[in-house]
Enzyme design. Structure first.
Site, PDB file in Angstrom:
ATOM      1  CD  GLN A 195     -62.193  13.257 100.466  1.00 35.15           C
ATOM      2  OE1 GLN A 195     -62.177  11.760  99.695  1.00 35.15           O
ATOM      3  NE2 GLN A 195     -63.523  12.753 100.613  1.00 35.15           N
ATOM      4  CG  HIS A 212     -57.517   8.880 102.120  1.00 33.60           C
ATOM      5  ND1 HIS A 212     -58.561   9.812 102.303  1.00 33.60           N
ATOM      6  CD2 HIS A 212     -58.217   8.171 101.192  1.00 33.60           C
ATOM      7  CE1 HIS A 212     -59.965   9.461 101.637  1.00 33.60           C
ATOM      8  NE2 HIS A 212     -59.573   8.640 101.059  1.00 33.60           N
ATOM      9  NE  ARG A 257     -62.197  11.852  95.657  1.00 29.40           N
ATOM     10  CZ  ARG A 257     -62.284  10.109  96.929  1.00 29.40           C
ATOM     11  NH1 ARG A 257     -62.328   9.361  96.460  1.00 29.40           N
ATOM     12  NH2 ARG A 257     -61.686  10.311  97.660  1.00 29.40           N
ATOM     13  CB  SER A 314     -62.460   7.661 101.888  1.00 28.03           C
ATOM     14  OG  SER A 314     -61.633   8.226 100.724  1.00 28.03           O
ATOM     15  CG  LEU A 315     -66.669   7.661  96.188  1.00 22.79           C
ATOM     16  CD1 LEU A 315     -66.368   8.315  95.471  1.00 22.79           C
ATOM     17  CD2 LEU A 315     -66.723   6.201  95.841  1.00 22.79           C
ATOM     18  CD  GLN A 352     -61.223   2.991  94.853  1.00 20.77           C
ATOM     19  OE1 GLN A 352     -61.982   4.142  94.433  1.00 20.77           O
ATOM     20  NE2 GLN A 352     -61.051   2.476  93.582  1.00 20.77           N
TER      21      GLN A 352
END
Length: 314
Positions: free
Chosen positions: A252, A203, A119, A94-95, A10
């Site tokens: 994560q 996070h 999510r 991440s994503l 993102q």
């Protein structure tokens, strides 16, 4: 060429993303078909949102995450459709880990679209609007950023959450604590310490409730061992067991992205080139800073795709 694919997270989204890839042979049908598949899951026209906006809706976390997943998956499918060979390894920021697992056939694309929408929604709902914040700290050692956060916490949450590259760390937490950490970082000599236009403290430990909800949803989703080696940015290590992958995707959400360590681990394993698969070139810029001897390529337009396809055959 020994190469890996890395998938952005993102923040790389923009209205009109992927337009520069459209001139590539066969691109239009691959892009449209991928986004149509995602739209059928979501119940709205994701391609229209990506192509025309509005930006405010595209930047809403529960829309951004499916859009980035679809964009990365479409780029991957275009690479394969044009004869691009499989990389030796995949990873994601991440994503981007969800995109990497789709590419490695550990996770079905349709299931992943629904999962990342959930999510994003869980992340938005975990912290009251306006109470969370993120900031980028540039020009300090990791240890100095950790110290600044400890000093600024004062009983609240503010933590390093993205170790992106040497001298580039993102922090997140409660808004007031992040503001204090910005000042603490400046007092330690940070070149820049600026708030990011994000209200979800991704996070950080404030995402633990969202992580728990994601874990419950993940328990219902089929996961398979990746067909391509998958290295997680949670711990910069390879993982293949589906139960292990589920745990990582939960972890994560409320633990730091260790991108510097991950890129170093990929280079140490013999990878000579990293190809960024998705909109923009954020990871490519980071990768060049982390490992200067590593070739870094972003599939941001048709010409870059042609160049990377030729290089991957060597």
């Amino acid at each position: 060429m020994t190469f890996g694919f890395v998938f952005p997270g993102q923040g790389s989204q923009s209205v009109g993303m992927l337009a520069a890839l459209a001139p590539a042979a066969g691109a239009e049908s691959v892009l449209r078909d991928t986004f149509a598949e995602a739209s059928a899951v979501l119940g709205y026209d994701l391609w229209q949102l990506v192509a025309a906006g509005p930006a405010e809706r595209l930047n809403a976390t529960e829309c951004t995450q499916p859009a980035m997943l679809a964009a990365a998956t479409a780029t991957w499918r275009l690479w394969r459709a044009q004869g691009g060979r499989e990389p030796e390894v995949v990873s994601g920021h991440s994503l981007g880990e969800f995109s990497a697992l789709v590419a490695a056939e550990a996770l079905d694309f349709g299931a992943a679209v629904d999962l990342v929408r959930f999510r994003g929604r869980a992340m938005q709902e975990a912290v009251p609007a306006g109470s969370g914040a993120m900031a980028a700290i540039l020009g300090l050692e990791d240890s100095q950023v950790i110290e600044a956060c400890r000093e600024a916490a004062q009983g609240a949450v503010v933590e390093p959450v993205n170790f992106n590259a040497p001298g580039q760390v993102v922090i997140a937490g409660g808004r007031e604590a992040v503001e204090r950490a910005i000042e603490a970082a400046k007092s330690r000599g940070a070149k820049r310490a600026v708030a990011l236009p994000v209200s979800v403290p991704a996070h950080s430990s404030l995402m633990q409730a969202a992580a728990q909800r994601l874990g419950e949803r993940l328990a219902t989703v089929a996961l398979r061992p990746p067909r391509i080696r998958f290295v997680s940015a949670v711990d910069a290590a390879a993982h293949a067991d589906p139960a292990d992958l589920r745990q990582l995707l939960v972890r994560q959400l409320s633990s730091p992205v260790r991108w510097s360590d991950t890129v170093r681990a990929l280079a140490a394993s013999g990878i000579g080139s990293l190809i960024e698969c998705g909109p923009g070139k954020v990871l490519t810029a980071l990768n060049r800073r982390i490992e200067r001897g590593l070739e870094a390529i972003a599939l941001e337009d048709a010409e870059a795709l042609r160049t990377a396809l030729a290089a991957a055959q060597s």
